[in-house]
Motif scaffolding. Structure first.
Motif, PDB file in Angstrom:
ATOM      1  N   VAL A   1      44.837  40.558  39.135  1.00  0.00           N
ATOM      2  CA  VAL A   1      44.886  39.229  38.502  1.00  0.00           C
ATOM      3  C   VAL A   1      45.074  38.156  39.568  1.00  0.00           C
ATOM      4  O   VAL A   1      44.362  37.146  39.581  1.00  0.00           O
ATOM      5  N   GLN A   2      46.035  38.348  40.471  1.00  0.00           N
ATOM      6  CA  GLN A   2      46.356  37.322  41.461  1.00  0.00           C
ATOM      7  C   GLN A   2      45.221  37.087  42.455  1.00  0.00           C
ATOM      8  O   GLN A   2      44.948  35.957  42.835  1.00  0.00           O
ATOM      9  N   GLU A   3      44.561  38.163  42.897  1.00  0.00           N
ATOM     10  CA  GLU A   3      43.552  38.041  43.945  1.00  0.00           C
ATOM     11  C   GLU A   3      42.141  37.809  43.424  1.00  0.00           C
ATOM     12  O   GLU A   3      41.320  37.228  44.134  1.00  0.00           O
ATOM     13  N   ALA A   4      41.851  38.283  42.200  1.00  0.00           N
ATOM     14  CA  ALA A   4      40.478  38.186  41.702  1.00  0.00           C
ATOM     15  C   ALA A   4      40.372  37.677  40.271  1.00  0.00           C
ATOM     16  O   ALA A   4      39.274  37.548  39.750  1.00  0.00           O
ATOM     17  N   GLY A   5      41.501  37.419  39.618  1.00  0.00           N
ATOM     18  CA  GLY A   5      41.472  36.919  38.249  1.00  0.00           C
ATOM     19  C   GLY A   5      41.023  37.952  37.235  1.00  0.00           C
ATOM     20  O   GLY A   5      40.597  37.610  36.141  1.00  0.00           O
ATOM     21  N   LEU A   6      41.130  39.239  37.577  1.00  0.00           N
ATOM     22  CA  LEU A   6      40.614  40.298  36.716  1.00  0.00           C
ATOM     23  C   LEU A   6      41.649  40.778  35.711  1.00  0.00           C
ATOM     24  O   LEU A   6      42.783  41.081  36.063  1.00  0.00           O
ATOM     25  N   ILE A   7      41.226  40.859  34.470  1.00  0.00           N
ATOM     26  CA  ILE A   7      42.044  41.347  33.363  1.00  0.00           C
ATOM     27  C   ILE A   7      41.349  42.577  32.803  1.00  0.00           C
ATOM     28  O   ILE A   7      40.132  42.572  32.607  1.00  0.00           O
ATOM     29  N   GLY A   8      42.127  43.617  32.532  1.00  0.00           N
ATOM     30  CA  GLY A   8      41.517  44.806  31.949  1.00  0.00           C
ATOM     31  C   GLY A   8      42.500  45.943  31.809  1.00  0.00           C
ATOM     32  O   GLY A   8      43.709  45.750  31.866  1.00  0.00           O
ATOM     33  N   LYS A   9      41.977  47.130  31.647  1.00  0.00           N
ATOM     34  CA  LYS A   9      42.769  48.350  31.446  1.00  0.00           C
ATOM     35  C   LYS A   9      42.829  49.116  32.766  1.00  0.00           C
ATOM     36  O   LYS A   9      41.808  49.583  33.260  1.00  0.00           O
ATOM     37  N   MET A  10      44.036  49.211  33.330  1.00  0.00           N
ATOM     38  CA  MET A  10      44.237  49.917  34.588  1.00  0.00           C
ATOM     39  C   MET A  10      44.529  51.381  34.296  1.00  0.00           C
ATOM     40  O   MET A  10      45.360  51.690  33.446  1.00  0.00           O
ATOM     41  N   ASP A  11      43.848  52.263  35.001  1.00  0.00           N
ATOM     42  CA  ASP A  11      44.106  53.691  34.856  1.00  0.00           C
ATOM     43  C   ASP A  11      45.454  54.017  35.515  1.00  0.00           C
ATOM     44  O   ASP A  11      45.743  53.512  36.593  1.00  0.00           O
TER      45      ASP A  11
END
Length: 121
Positions: free
Chosen positions: A33-43
């Protein structure tokens, strides 16, 4: 997705330092989130790990081991903490693996690419 490092602008994956009291896959999600703004399901299970030399502001280097987790991205935020410090870009899996400098990370990514292609067939 790859992001550029802040200093050398080489292509890397989001990564950070361990956070006390947080599990590694949670830290990986926070860094995404902090480095790339990515939201999702982390394994929760790690794909593997790789080593690299982190250059500090002082010019010294520290040997680091990075645990790598896969993230099923649901969206990328329009704004995030390090957006003005890094570029982000989506690449085909094998292309992304060829763009990273760390051989161990490249091998991890290529293994992940093979796994993805087997799931699709």
């Amino acid at each position: 997705m790859l992001v550029t490092s802040r200093d050398t602008k080489r292509w890397v994956i989001p990564k950070g330092w361990p956070m006390k009291g947080r599990k590694p896959h949670i830290v990986a999600a926070i860094e995404a989130v902090q480095e790339a703004g990515l939201i999702g399901k982390m394994d929760k299970a790690k794909l593997g790990d790789f080593r690299y030399e982190k250059r500090l502001d002082s010019g010294a280097t520290v040997d680091c081991r990075v645990e790598v987790f896969s993230l099923r991205v649901q969206k990328q935020r329009k704004k995030w903490r390090e957006k003005k410090q890094r570029a982000t870009r989506w690449f085909e899996c094998v292309v992304a693996a060829g763009l990273v400098e760390e051989p161990e990370l490249r091998d991890l990514m290529l293994g992940f690419c093979r796994e993805l292609s087997q799931q699709k067939s």
